[in-house]
Design a protein around this motif. Structure first.
Motif, mmCIF file in Angstrom:
data_model
loop_
_atom_site.group_PDB
_atom_site.id
_atom_site.type_symbol
_atom_site.label_atom_id
_atom_site.label_comp_id
_atom_site.label_asym_id
_atom_site.label_seq_id
_atom_site.Cartn_x
_atom_site.Cartn_y
_atom_site.Cartn_z
ATOM 1 N N ALA A 145 0.806 -1.215 0.000
ATOM 2 C CA ALA A 145 0.000 0.000 0.000
ATOM 3 C C ALA A 145 0.847 1.276 0.000
ATOM 4 N N PRO A 146 1.908 1.373 0.837
ATOM 5 C CA PRO A 146 2.718 2.602 0.799
ATOM 6 C C PRO A 146 3.353 2.848 -0.571
ATOM 7 N N ALA A 147 3.838 1.775 -1.209
ATOM 8 C CA ALA A 147 4.476 1.945 -2.516
ATOM 9 C C ALA A 147 3.474 2.373 -3.573
ATOM 10 N N SER A 148 2.295 1.752 -3.584
ATOM 11 C CA SER A 148 1.295 2.093 -4.588
ATOM 12 C C SER A 148 0.739 3.495 -4.359
ATOM 13 N N PHE A 149 0.485 3.845 -3.086
ATOM 14 C CA PHE A 149 -0.015 5.192 -2.796
ATOM 15 C C PHE A 149 1.053 6.235 -3.122
ATOM 16 N N GLY A 150 2.291 5.968 -2.688
ATOM 17 C CA GLY A 150 3.374 6.917 -2.937
ATOM 18 C C GLY A 150 3.649 7.097 -4.408
ATOM 19 N N GLY A 151 3.648 5.978 -5.161
ATOM 20 C CA GLY A 151 3.856 6.081 -6.604
ATOM 21 C C GLY A 151 2.748 6.873 -7.269
ATOM 22 N N GLY A 152 1.496 6.616 -6.856
ATOM 23 C CA GLY A 152 0.379 7.361 -7.413
ATOM 24 C C GLY A 152 0.455 8.835 -7.087
ATOM 25 N N ALA A 153 0.837 9.158 -5.836
ATOM 26 C CA ALA A 153 0.939 10.556 -5.422
ATOM 27 C C ALA A 153 2.026 11.289 -6.195
ATOM 28 N N LEU A 154 3.169 10.626 -6.401
ATOM 29 C CA LEU A 154 4.257 11.249 -7.146
ATOM 30 C C LEU A 154 3.834 11.536 -8.589
ATOM 31 N N ILE A 155 3.206 10.550 -9.226
ATOM 32 C CA ILE A 155 2.774 10.716 -10.612
ATOM 33 C C ILE A 155 1.670 11.768 -10.700
#
Length: 269
Positions: free
Chosen positions: A14-24
């Motif tokens: 979840a942290p990786a997917s949320f963080g990746g989405g937030a960055l993009i």
């Protein structure tokens, strides 16, 4: 047709997917787009989804982001302003709906290796459009009458194909088209592009639903929703930061990111 994606890994937490989405989402928000062009290489290169499954996931997340963006923009560009320009929306949809169906049908028939190449070429072309078309300013439309209608349908068809093949909303192509071909103000063009994008993406999504790779959504529901929420949060943050980084620096930087992403996708195994 793409092979099924590899099993979920710890990198897809979840942290990786949320963080990746937030960055993009932040990158997209900085230039007034949803960021799906940057999300697709992340899905392929970092999260290791096969080409077609990455496109379908990207399409689903793009739908969520665009559906959220339209009401968010209503305070600046009310729905009545979009309704006043319904002829432009219909003109572009006449081509984009057909292009979306055609593009999705093409994608599901391509071998993964070929689809990677197609995706990389389109990412590189979008990098060029980002540099050349994003600073377009409203003025007199370049065409009028029947010529404008024909050009709008043709442009919509091409945009629909690109949107389906990449799983994007197509704003990076729609906005310059609306500004240059129809003379729309840049703020109005942003909302009109969303009005065109939503039905266009739904048509492509419907076509993808007939392929077995569509099951990637069911297998990755938590990942999908977490990254979509991250993308929306990031787009909001990017909008707040808009104007802090000058376009003269930002756009070339983002174009380089797309070129590097295109190169990595081209060589993806």
């Amino acid at each position: 047709m793409s092979e099924p994606a590899a099993a979920m890994t710890t990198s897809q937490s979840a942290p990786a997917s949320f963080g990746g989405g937030a960055l993009i989402g932040t990158l997209g928000g900085l230039i007034g787009l949803g960021g799906a062009e940057f999300r697709l290489p992340l899905l392929i290169g970092f999260f290791n989804f096969a080409a077609l499954e990455a496109v379908i996931l990207n399409k689903a997340m793009s739908l969520v982001v665009v559906a959220s963006a339209l009401p968010f923009r209503a305070a600046t560009v009310p729905f009545s302003a979009i309704a006043d320009h319904w002829t432009i929306v219909v003109n572009l949809l006449a081509g984009s709906l057909l292009g979306a169906w055609f593009g999705a049908g093409w994608a599901v028939r391509l071998r993964s290796e070929t689809l990677y190449k197609v995706i990389s070429i389109m990412l590189a072309l979008i990098a060029v459009v980002l540099i050349l078309g994003h600073d377009a300013t409203a003025g007199q439309p370049v065409l009028i009458g029947t010529a404008q209608i024909v050009a709008g349908i043709a442009a919509g068809f091409i945009i629909g194909i690109v949107a389906s093949l990449l799983g994007v909303a197509g704003g990076e192509l729609l906005i310059p088209t609306l500004v240059l071909l129809f003379g729309a103000d840049i703020k109005l063009a942003g909302s009109l592009s969303l009005a065109v994008s939503l039905p266009t993406m739904l048509v492509g999504f419907t076509r993808y639903s007939r392929d077995q790779s569509f099951s990637v959504l069911g297998r990755n529901k938590v990942f999908l929703l977490t990254m979509a929420v991250g993308s929306i949060v990031g787009a909001f943050i990017g909008g707040l930061l808009l104007g802090i980084v000058p376009n003269g620096l930002l756009l070339p930087l983002l174009a380089v990111i797309l070129i590097v992403s295109a190169w990595k996708v081209w060589h993806h195994k």
